[in-house]
Write an enzyme that holds these catalytic residues in place. Structure first.
Site, PDB file in Angstrom:
ATOM      1  N   ASP A  32      -4.758   2.581  -4.026  1.00  0.00           N
ATOM      2  CA  ASP A  32      -3.300   2.658  -4.076  1.00  0.00           C
ATOM      3  C   ASP A  32      -2.667   1.368  -3.539  1.00  0.00           C
ATOM      4  O   ASP A  32      -1.560   1.377  -3.017  1.00  0.00           O
ATOM      5  CB  ASP A  32      -2.803   3.866  -3.283  1.00  0.00           C
ATOM      6  CG  ASP A  32      -3.269   3.847  -1.835  1.00  0.00           C
ATOM      7  OD1 ASP A  32      -2.739   4.632  -1.046  1.00  0.00           O
ATOM      8  OD2 ASP A  32      -4.155   3.044  -1.494  1.00  0.00           O
ATOM      9  N   ASP A  56       0.871  -1.189   0.000  1.00  0.00           N
ATOM     10  CA  ASP A  56       0.000   0.000   0.000  1.00  0.00           C
ATOM     11  C   ASP A  56       0.904   1.233   0.000  1.00  0.00           C
ATOM     12  O   ASP A  56       1.850   1.315   0.772  1.00  0.00           O
ATOM     13  CB  ASP A  56      -0.892  -0.002   1.245  1.00  0.00           C
ATOM     14  CG  ASP A  56      -1.811   1.202   1.278  1.00  0.00           C
ATOM     15  OD1 ASP A  56      -1.408   2.215   1.864  1.00  0.00           O
ATOM     16  OD2 ASP A  56      -2.922   1.125   0.731  1.00  0.00           O
ATOM     17  N   LEU A  57       0.619   2.170  -0.907  1.00  0.00           N
ATOM     18  CA  LEU A  57       1.446   3.368  -1.011  1.00  0.00           C
ATOM     19  C   LEU A  57       1.204   4.281   0.194  1.00  0.00           C
ATOM     20  O   LEU A  57       0.074   4.587   0.530  1.00  0.00           O
ATOM     21  CB  LEU A  57       1.140   4.121  -2.303  1.00  0.00           C
ATOM     22  CG  LEU A  57       1.408   3.354  -3.606  1.00  0.00           C
ATOM     23  CD1 LEU A  57       1.073   4.232  -4.797  1.00  0.00           C
ATOM     24  CD2 LEU A  57       2.845   2.875  -3.682  1.00  0.00           C
TER      25      LEU A  57
END
Length: 751
Positions: free
Chosen positions: A653, A610-611
């Site tokens: 994301d 996950d960004l």
């Protein structure tokens, strides 16, 4: 009786008084009405750093002490005599006083003065509160840090003590639950918040006091808990509570409130989108697909009422394509709405080709002639999104209604755009299919099937006849084809398909089975070097004994159909932004990786990432810039893995990487997966340079740093399900986030 306090103190009491004040912890002074010192203790001399010389002639007067302090800077800058006289003036008032004084060396003194009876003198106590002040400042600084941290968190946070008083909360908690300022005051209790939520209907149709008692009883157990709660307007909140211990005793609990509405809606939209594309791929009729799109939008947000309107053949009126939830009377009234500027929302959108947002129908000029109709149907807001063809022409509108005045969010607008695109694909595909059917029928009527290629071969698959249509399709004259082998007309891949069909037919014929029609699709070579797709219908010709003497059949070009099928497949299995496999294809690839693991005995790994710091980019610069970062992140991920591995966009994301066929040894597999994960972490942490475009202004570029929190789960064979592997990696990813982000965490079943 003497006029001074000194003369009134009997000699035998003087020693007693001095002994008493010498044992007091603070500095003490006793002055008479003439401001002469009667007594002081050693603590005073040490506390104020008075030198022995000041007391060599006996106890100093108030003036002598004041001028000494003024000269050494205890009272700050200024004329020493004036400063000293100011001290004497205050002392002559003989009033109670408490104040703090910071000495030049940083010592902080608390000075308390109290007049004696009849105001014939006063006692002053000097206390060193330097450490207490430092502790207070440190506590204040710590509280500021805590407040800053709490109000920087994306989640709402509350701290409840053992009596269920809310002792701490952040602004995000109030924002997520939409709580008023006057409710969240000092002394508010958990039951006050529950009662407020119950009274406004957050828990549905319940008795507020019973709901309060139910929640309070559960809370008093002080047990860890986690649940999802969906509010009436569609907002979904993830609530997680953890017990708070002090000295191994329950002291309350800490609860976080995370708004996961967009995450939940993203998952629902992915299901809705996949279902729509499956309907497209299976050739469902246009009305069914448009109805599914409208219903899918309404499932994403139950407050929406969705309709799809299509332009008629002349492009002058809008006709109902789908409107599953609008009242029948309203549907009848708007069917055939004229296209024009200011003609409600849909008519204006179809006329301008641009989105029209009407927050309040009752006050908007576009709805002047229609607001009574809308009011009768209970409609208060209307948002209309144009449905454009691949060439930019308006095909119709996707229109959303609300029963209350409402402004769309960024997410609402994004879903409208994506759903309008799905509708565009469906409408264009339906139109193309209608044209093809009409064209085929006409050609058959006029040319008696001469549009398709009719051919015959001998038993060795050499052409003995081919119709002129082949020259139109592939560019070869009949005399160039006759006598050649059938495989020569196909590409290498097409020839492989035909060869396999020939093999199967031969096996069946040898076993005594008489084969019949065979239909297959294959790529054909053209004279100019291009390739077309053909659907081939082939049937063997037999003699009186049933032996095959040759073959005949028909070939129909299906290039356009294949391209459309490929386009639908691309949309069904790949993310439109990053071109990476989507969640649907990811599941298939994971199943393949697990099957491969079962065959080889090697471990595989699933990396879930996950960004970090992505949302601020979207909030500051908009989704278009965020999409650029997601696309580049996908490219960086592909560069970090092998061609046999899979990189997929999981949603938002979040990305998933599948590493296949590592090694049979678990430790070695962990090491290999760790190397890849570190490569990914390093690649994603490099700064992103993203262009920003401004209408009417020069473009510019921003630099954004965006790290990743990475969770890794190993798997082998089919020991666990796909869902378990994904959950393991997801859990490890959240552990990486909690560990400070920009980190790698391996799933451990023991934790």
């Amino acid at each position: 009786m003497s006029d001074t306090l000194v003369n009134e103190i009997r000699p035998e009491y003087t020693n007693v008084l001095q002994t008493i004040i010498d044992f007091l912890p603070g500095g003490i002074t006793l002055f008479d009405i003439d401001l002469r010192m009667i007594a002081c203790n050693e603590q005073l001399k040490q506390l104020l750093n008075f030198p022995p010389e000041l007391f060599k002639n006996g106890l100093p007067t108030m003036y002598e002490l004041a001028i000494f302090n003024a000269r050494r800077g205890d009272y700050g800058p200024g004329d020493h005599e004036i400063l000293a006289q100011q001290v004497l003036e205050r002392a002559r008032n003989m009033e109670h006083h408490v104040y703090e004084r910071t000495r030049p060396d940083g010592t902080v003194l608390e000075i308390r003065g109290t007049p004696l009876p009849d105001r014939r003198g006063f006692v002053t106590i000097y206390t060193d509160i330097t450490e207490r002040k430092r502790a207070e400042q440190e506590a204040k600084r710590t509280a500021t840090y805590l407040d800053t941290v709490l109000n920087s968190l994306p989640q709402g946070v509350t701290v409840v003590d053992e009596q269920l008083n809310l002792v701490l909360w952040n602004q995000r908690f109030m924002d997520v639950l939409e709580l008023p300022e006057d409710l969240m005051r000092t002394g508010v209790r958990l039951e006050d918040v529950i009662r407020y939520n119950a009274q406004r209907g957050d828990y549905g149709a319940v008795d507020p006091e019973k709901k309060v008692q139910e929640v309070v009883n559960l809370a008093l157990r002080f047990e860890p808990h986690r649940m999802e709660r969906t509010r009436p307007q569609g907002q979904t909140i993830d609530v997680e509570g953890r017990t708070m211990l002090v000295d191994d005793k329950v002291a309350g609990f800490i609860t976080t409130y995370t708004d996961i509405t967009e995450r939940k809606q993203a998952g629902l939209y992915e299901q809705f989108r996949s279902h729509t594309l499956e309907m497209l791929a299976s050739g469902q009729p246009l009305p069914a697909i448009l109805d599914a799109i409208a219903r899918g939008m309404e499932q994403l947000n139950p407050a929406m009422l969705c309709s799809v309107l299509l332009l008629d053949g002349k492009g002058r009126h809008l006709e109902i394509g789908a409107a599953p939830s609008l009242p029948d009377s309203y549907i009848t009234a708007i069917n055939g709405t004229e296209v024009g500027m200011g003609v409600c929302s849909s008519g204006t959108t179809a006329f301008t080709g641009k989105r029209v947002i009407v927050d309040d129908i009752a006050t908007h000029p576009y709805w002047t002639s229609y607001k009574e109709l809308a009011a009768e149907a209970g409609l208060s807001a209307c948002w209309s999104q144009p449905i454009h063809s691949s060439t930019g022409e308006v095909l119709g509108t996707l229109t959303i209604y609300h029963r209350q005045p409402r402004t769309p969010s960024e997410y609402d607008l994004s879903i409208m755009e994506q759903s309008a695109h799905l509708a565009s694909i469906a409408i264009e595909r339906s139109a193309a299919a209608d044209k093809i059917r009409s064209s085929e029928a006409l050609y058959r009527l006029l040319t008696e099937d001469t549009v398709d290629v009719v051919w015959k071969t001998d038993r060795n698959f050499r052409f003995t006849y081919i119709s002129p249509a082949d020259e139109r399709l592939r560019g070869y004259r009949a005399d160039e084809v006759l006598g050649s082998h059938a495989l020569e007309m196909f590409t290498e891949e097409g020839a492989a398909v035909v060869t396999e069909i020939m093999r199967k037919r031969l096996v069946a014929e040898k076993s005594g089975e008489q084969t019949g029609f065979v239909i297959f699709e294959a790529q054909h070579r053209c004279k100019d070097g291009s390739v077309i797709w053909g659907e081939v219908l082939s049937k063997p010709e037999r003699d009186s004994h049933g032996a095959i003497t040759g073959y005949h059949g028909i070939t129909r070009e299906i290039t356009e159909r294949k391209q459309m099928q490929d386009q639908v497949r691309q949309l069904a299995f790949y993310d439109t932004l990053t071109k990476l496999p989507n969640r649907r294809l990811l599941n298939d690839r994971l199943a393949q990786a697990m099957a491969s693991s079962s065959r080889s005995g090697c471990h595989g790994a699933l990396i879930f990432l996950d960004l970090d710091n992505f949302k601020p980019l979207n909030d500051t610069h908009g989704h278009a810039v965020g999409d650029l970062l997601l696309s580049e992140a996908g490219d960086r991920l592909k560069d970090c893995v092998r061609e046999t591995d899979t990189v997929a966009r999981f949603g938002g994301d979040e990305f998933v990487v599948i590493l296949r066929d590592l090694t049979p040894d678990k430790a070695a597999s962990i090491s290999q997966a760790k190397i890849v994960a570190e490569k990914i972490r390093s690649a994603l942490s490099e700064p992103y340079r993203l262009p920003i475009r401004h209408e009417g202004n020069a473009d510019n570029e921003i630099e954004h740093s965006c790290t990743a929190s990475i969770g890794v789960a190993l798997f082998i064979k089919h020991e666990v399900s796909q869902d378990d592997i994904l959950k393991w990696a997801d859990k490890a990813m959240y552990q990486a986030k909690e560990a400070g982000r920009n980190a790698i965490w391996f799933y451990d079943s023991q934790t």
